[in-house]
Scaffold this motif. Structure first.
Motif, mmCIF file in Angstrom:
data_model
loop_
_atom_site.group_PDB
_atom_site.id
_atom_site.type_symbol
_atom_site.label_atom_id
_atom_site.label_comp_id
_atom_site.label_asym_id
_atom_site.label_seq_id
_atom_site.Cartn_x
_atom_site.Cartn_y
_atom_site.Cartn_z
ATOM 1 N N THR A 26 0.827 -1.214 0.000
ATOM 2 C CA THR A 26 0.000 0.000 0.000
ATOM 3 C C THR A 26 0.858 1.259 0.000
ATOM 4 O O THR A 26 0.353 2.364 -0.232
ATOM 5 N N CYS A 27 2.142 1.093 0.256
ATOM 6 C CA CYS A 27 3.074 2.236 0.194
ATOM 7 C C CYS A 27 3.463 2.442 -1.269
ATOM 8 O O CYS A 27 4.194 1.624 -1.843
ATOM 9 N N THR A 28 2.956 3.493 -1.866
ATOM 10 C CA THR A 28 3.163 3.749 -3.287
ATOM 11 C C THR A 28 4.306 4.743 -3.484
ATOM 12 O O THR A 28 4.375 5.774 -2.798
ATOM 13 N N SER A 29 5.170 4.416 -4.415
ATOM 14 C CA SER A 29 6.283 5.331 -4.714
ATOM 15 C C SER A 29 5.750 6.632 -5.299
ATOM 16 O O SER A 29 4.796 6.642 -6.097
ATOM 17 N N CYS A 30 6.354 7.732 -4.872
ATOM 18 C CA CYS A 30 5.974 9.035 -5.427
ATOM 19 C C CYS A 30 6.317 9.054 -6.917
ATOM 20 O O CYS A 30 7.354 8.527 -7.343
ATOM 21 N N SER A 53 12.288 16.461 -10.401
ATOM 22 C CA SER A 53 12.626 15.105 -9.976
ATOM 23 C C SER A 53 12.278 14.155 -11.122
ATOM 24 O O SER A 53 11.130 14.083 -11.547
ATOM 25 N N SER A 54 13.272 13.457 -11.636
ATOM 26 C CA SER A 54 13.055 12.569 -12.785
ATOM 27 C C SER A 54 12.846 11.122 -12.381
ATOM 28 O O SER A 54 12.462 10.295 -13.207
ATOM 29 N N THR A 55 13.087 10.807 -11.115
ATOM 30 C CA THR A 55 13.042 9.419 -10.661
ATOM 31 C C THR A 55 11.848 9.174 -9.748
ATOM 32 O O THR A 55 11.666 9.903 -8.762
ATOM 33 N N PRO A 56 11.021 8.155 -10.026
ATOM 34 C CA PRO A 56 9.937 7.808 -9.090
ATOM 35 C C PRO A 56 10.516 7.378 -7.743
ATOM 36 O O PRO A 56 11.601 6.798 -7.670
ATOM 37 N N GLY A 57 9.788 7.671 -6.665
ATOM 38 C CA GLY A 57 10.232 7.285 -5.332
ATOM 39 C C GLY A 57 11.281 8.216 -4.768
ATOM 40 O O GLY A 57 12.070 7.817 -3.901
ATOM 41 N N SER A 58 11.286 9.456 -5.212
ATOM 42 C CA SER A 58 12.295 10.409 -4.738
ATOM 43 C C SER A 58 11.908 10.961 -3.374
ATOM 44 O O SER A 58 10.734 11.170 -3.063
#
Length: 201
Positions: A26-30, A53-58
């Motif tokens: 349920t913890c979704t990467s930004c 920010s170019s990377t998901p989960g930053s």
């Protein structure tokens, strides 16, 4: 949550808005263009303008480097400045060169890249090259910008020049007598040798 009494926090760079969650899934990467700096975040925050920010989960957004910018929030990358403009630090836009200057340098980081146009030329947006500038009547080209003529100053300068010339002519040829003829006055003001002229008159 777990079978124990302790809940586990979503790590930085992720978020969850689910109450009573039983799985880490349920913890979704930004998404790219957003971030979460702390654990247990319930939502991600969009990167502010001037950052990206170019990377998901930053867990953080990166400021745009000099020579680049991001105009809007949630940017996934910074845009480089076009030729004719520059930016010195993280910003939401680039600064254009001033009128009368130009730049052929992309991603410029300083106004020093804006070079002055040659005499008789100016520049207009996008300030990437100079063109011959024709100013309107009663104006002149001053540092690449058409500027209104200052007639008062010009008249005073001209009057001062004439007065200086007259005083010099009188000093060089001697004082005028009351009986000086118009011809003598003319020769004095013209700066010619009065005695030589009178000998040949």
């Amino acid at each position: 949550a777990t079978s124990s009494d302790t809940c586990l926090a979503c790590e930085a760079g992720k978020a969850s808005s689910t109450t009573g969650a039983t799985s880490e899934s349920t913890c979704t990467s930004c998404q790219a263009g957003s971030y979460s700096t702390t654990e247990a975040s319930t939502s991600c925050t969009s990167c502010e303008a001037g950052k990206a920010s170019s990377t998901p989960g930053s867990s953080t957004c990166t400021s745009c480097q000099p020579g680049s910018y991001s105009m809007t929030e949630a940017s996934t990358s910074c845009t480089t400045c076009d030729t004719g403009s520059y930016v010195t630090a993280a910003s939401t836009s680039c600064m254009s060169c001033e009128a009368g200057r130009y730049s052929s340098t992309p991603s410029a980081t300083s106004s020093d890249t804006c070079l002055p146009c040659e005499d008789g030329k100016s520049s207009e947006h996008p300030y990437t090259f100079c063109i011959v500038k024709q100013c309107d009547r009663n104006t002149f080209l001053n540092n690449g910008v058409c500027t209104a003529c200052n007639f008062t100053t010009n008249i005073l300068v001209l009057a001062g020049s004439i007065l200086s010339f007259v005083l010099y002519a009188i000093y060089a040829n001697g004082k005028l007598n009351r009986g000086s003829s118009p011809r003598r006055i003319f020769w004095i003001l013209s700066g010619r040798n009065v005695r030589t002229h009178e000998q040949w008159s």
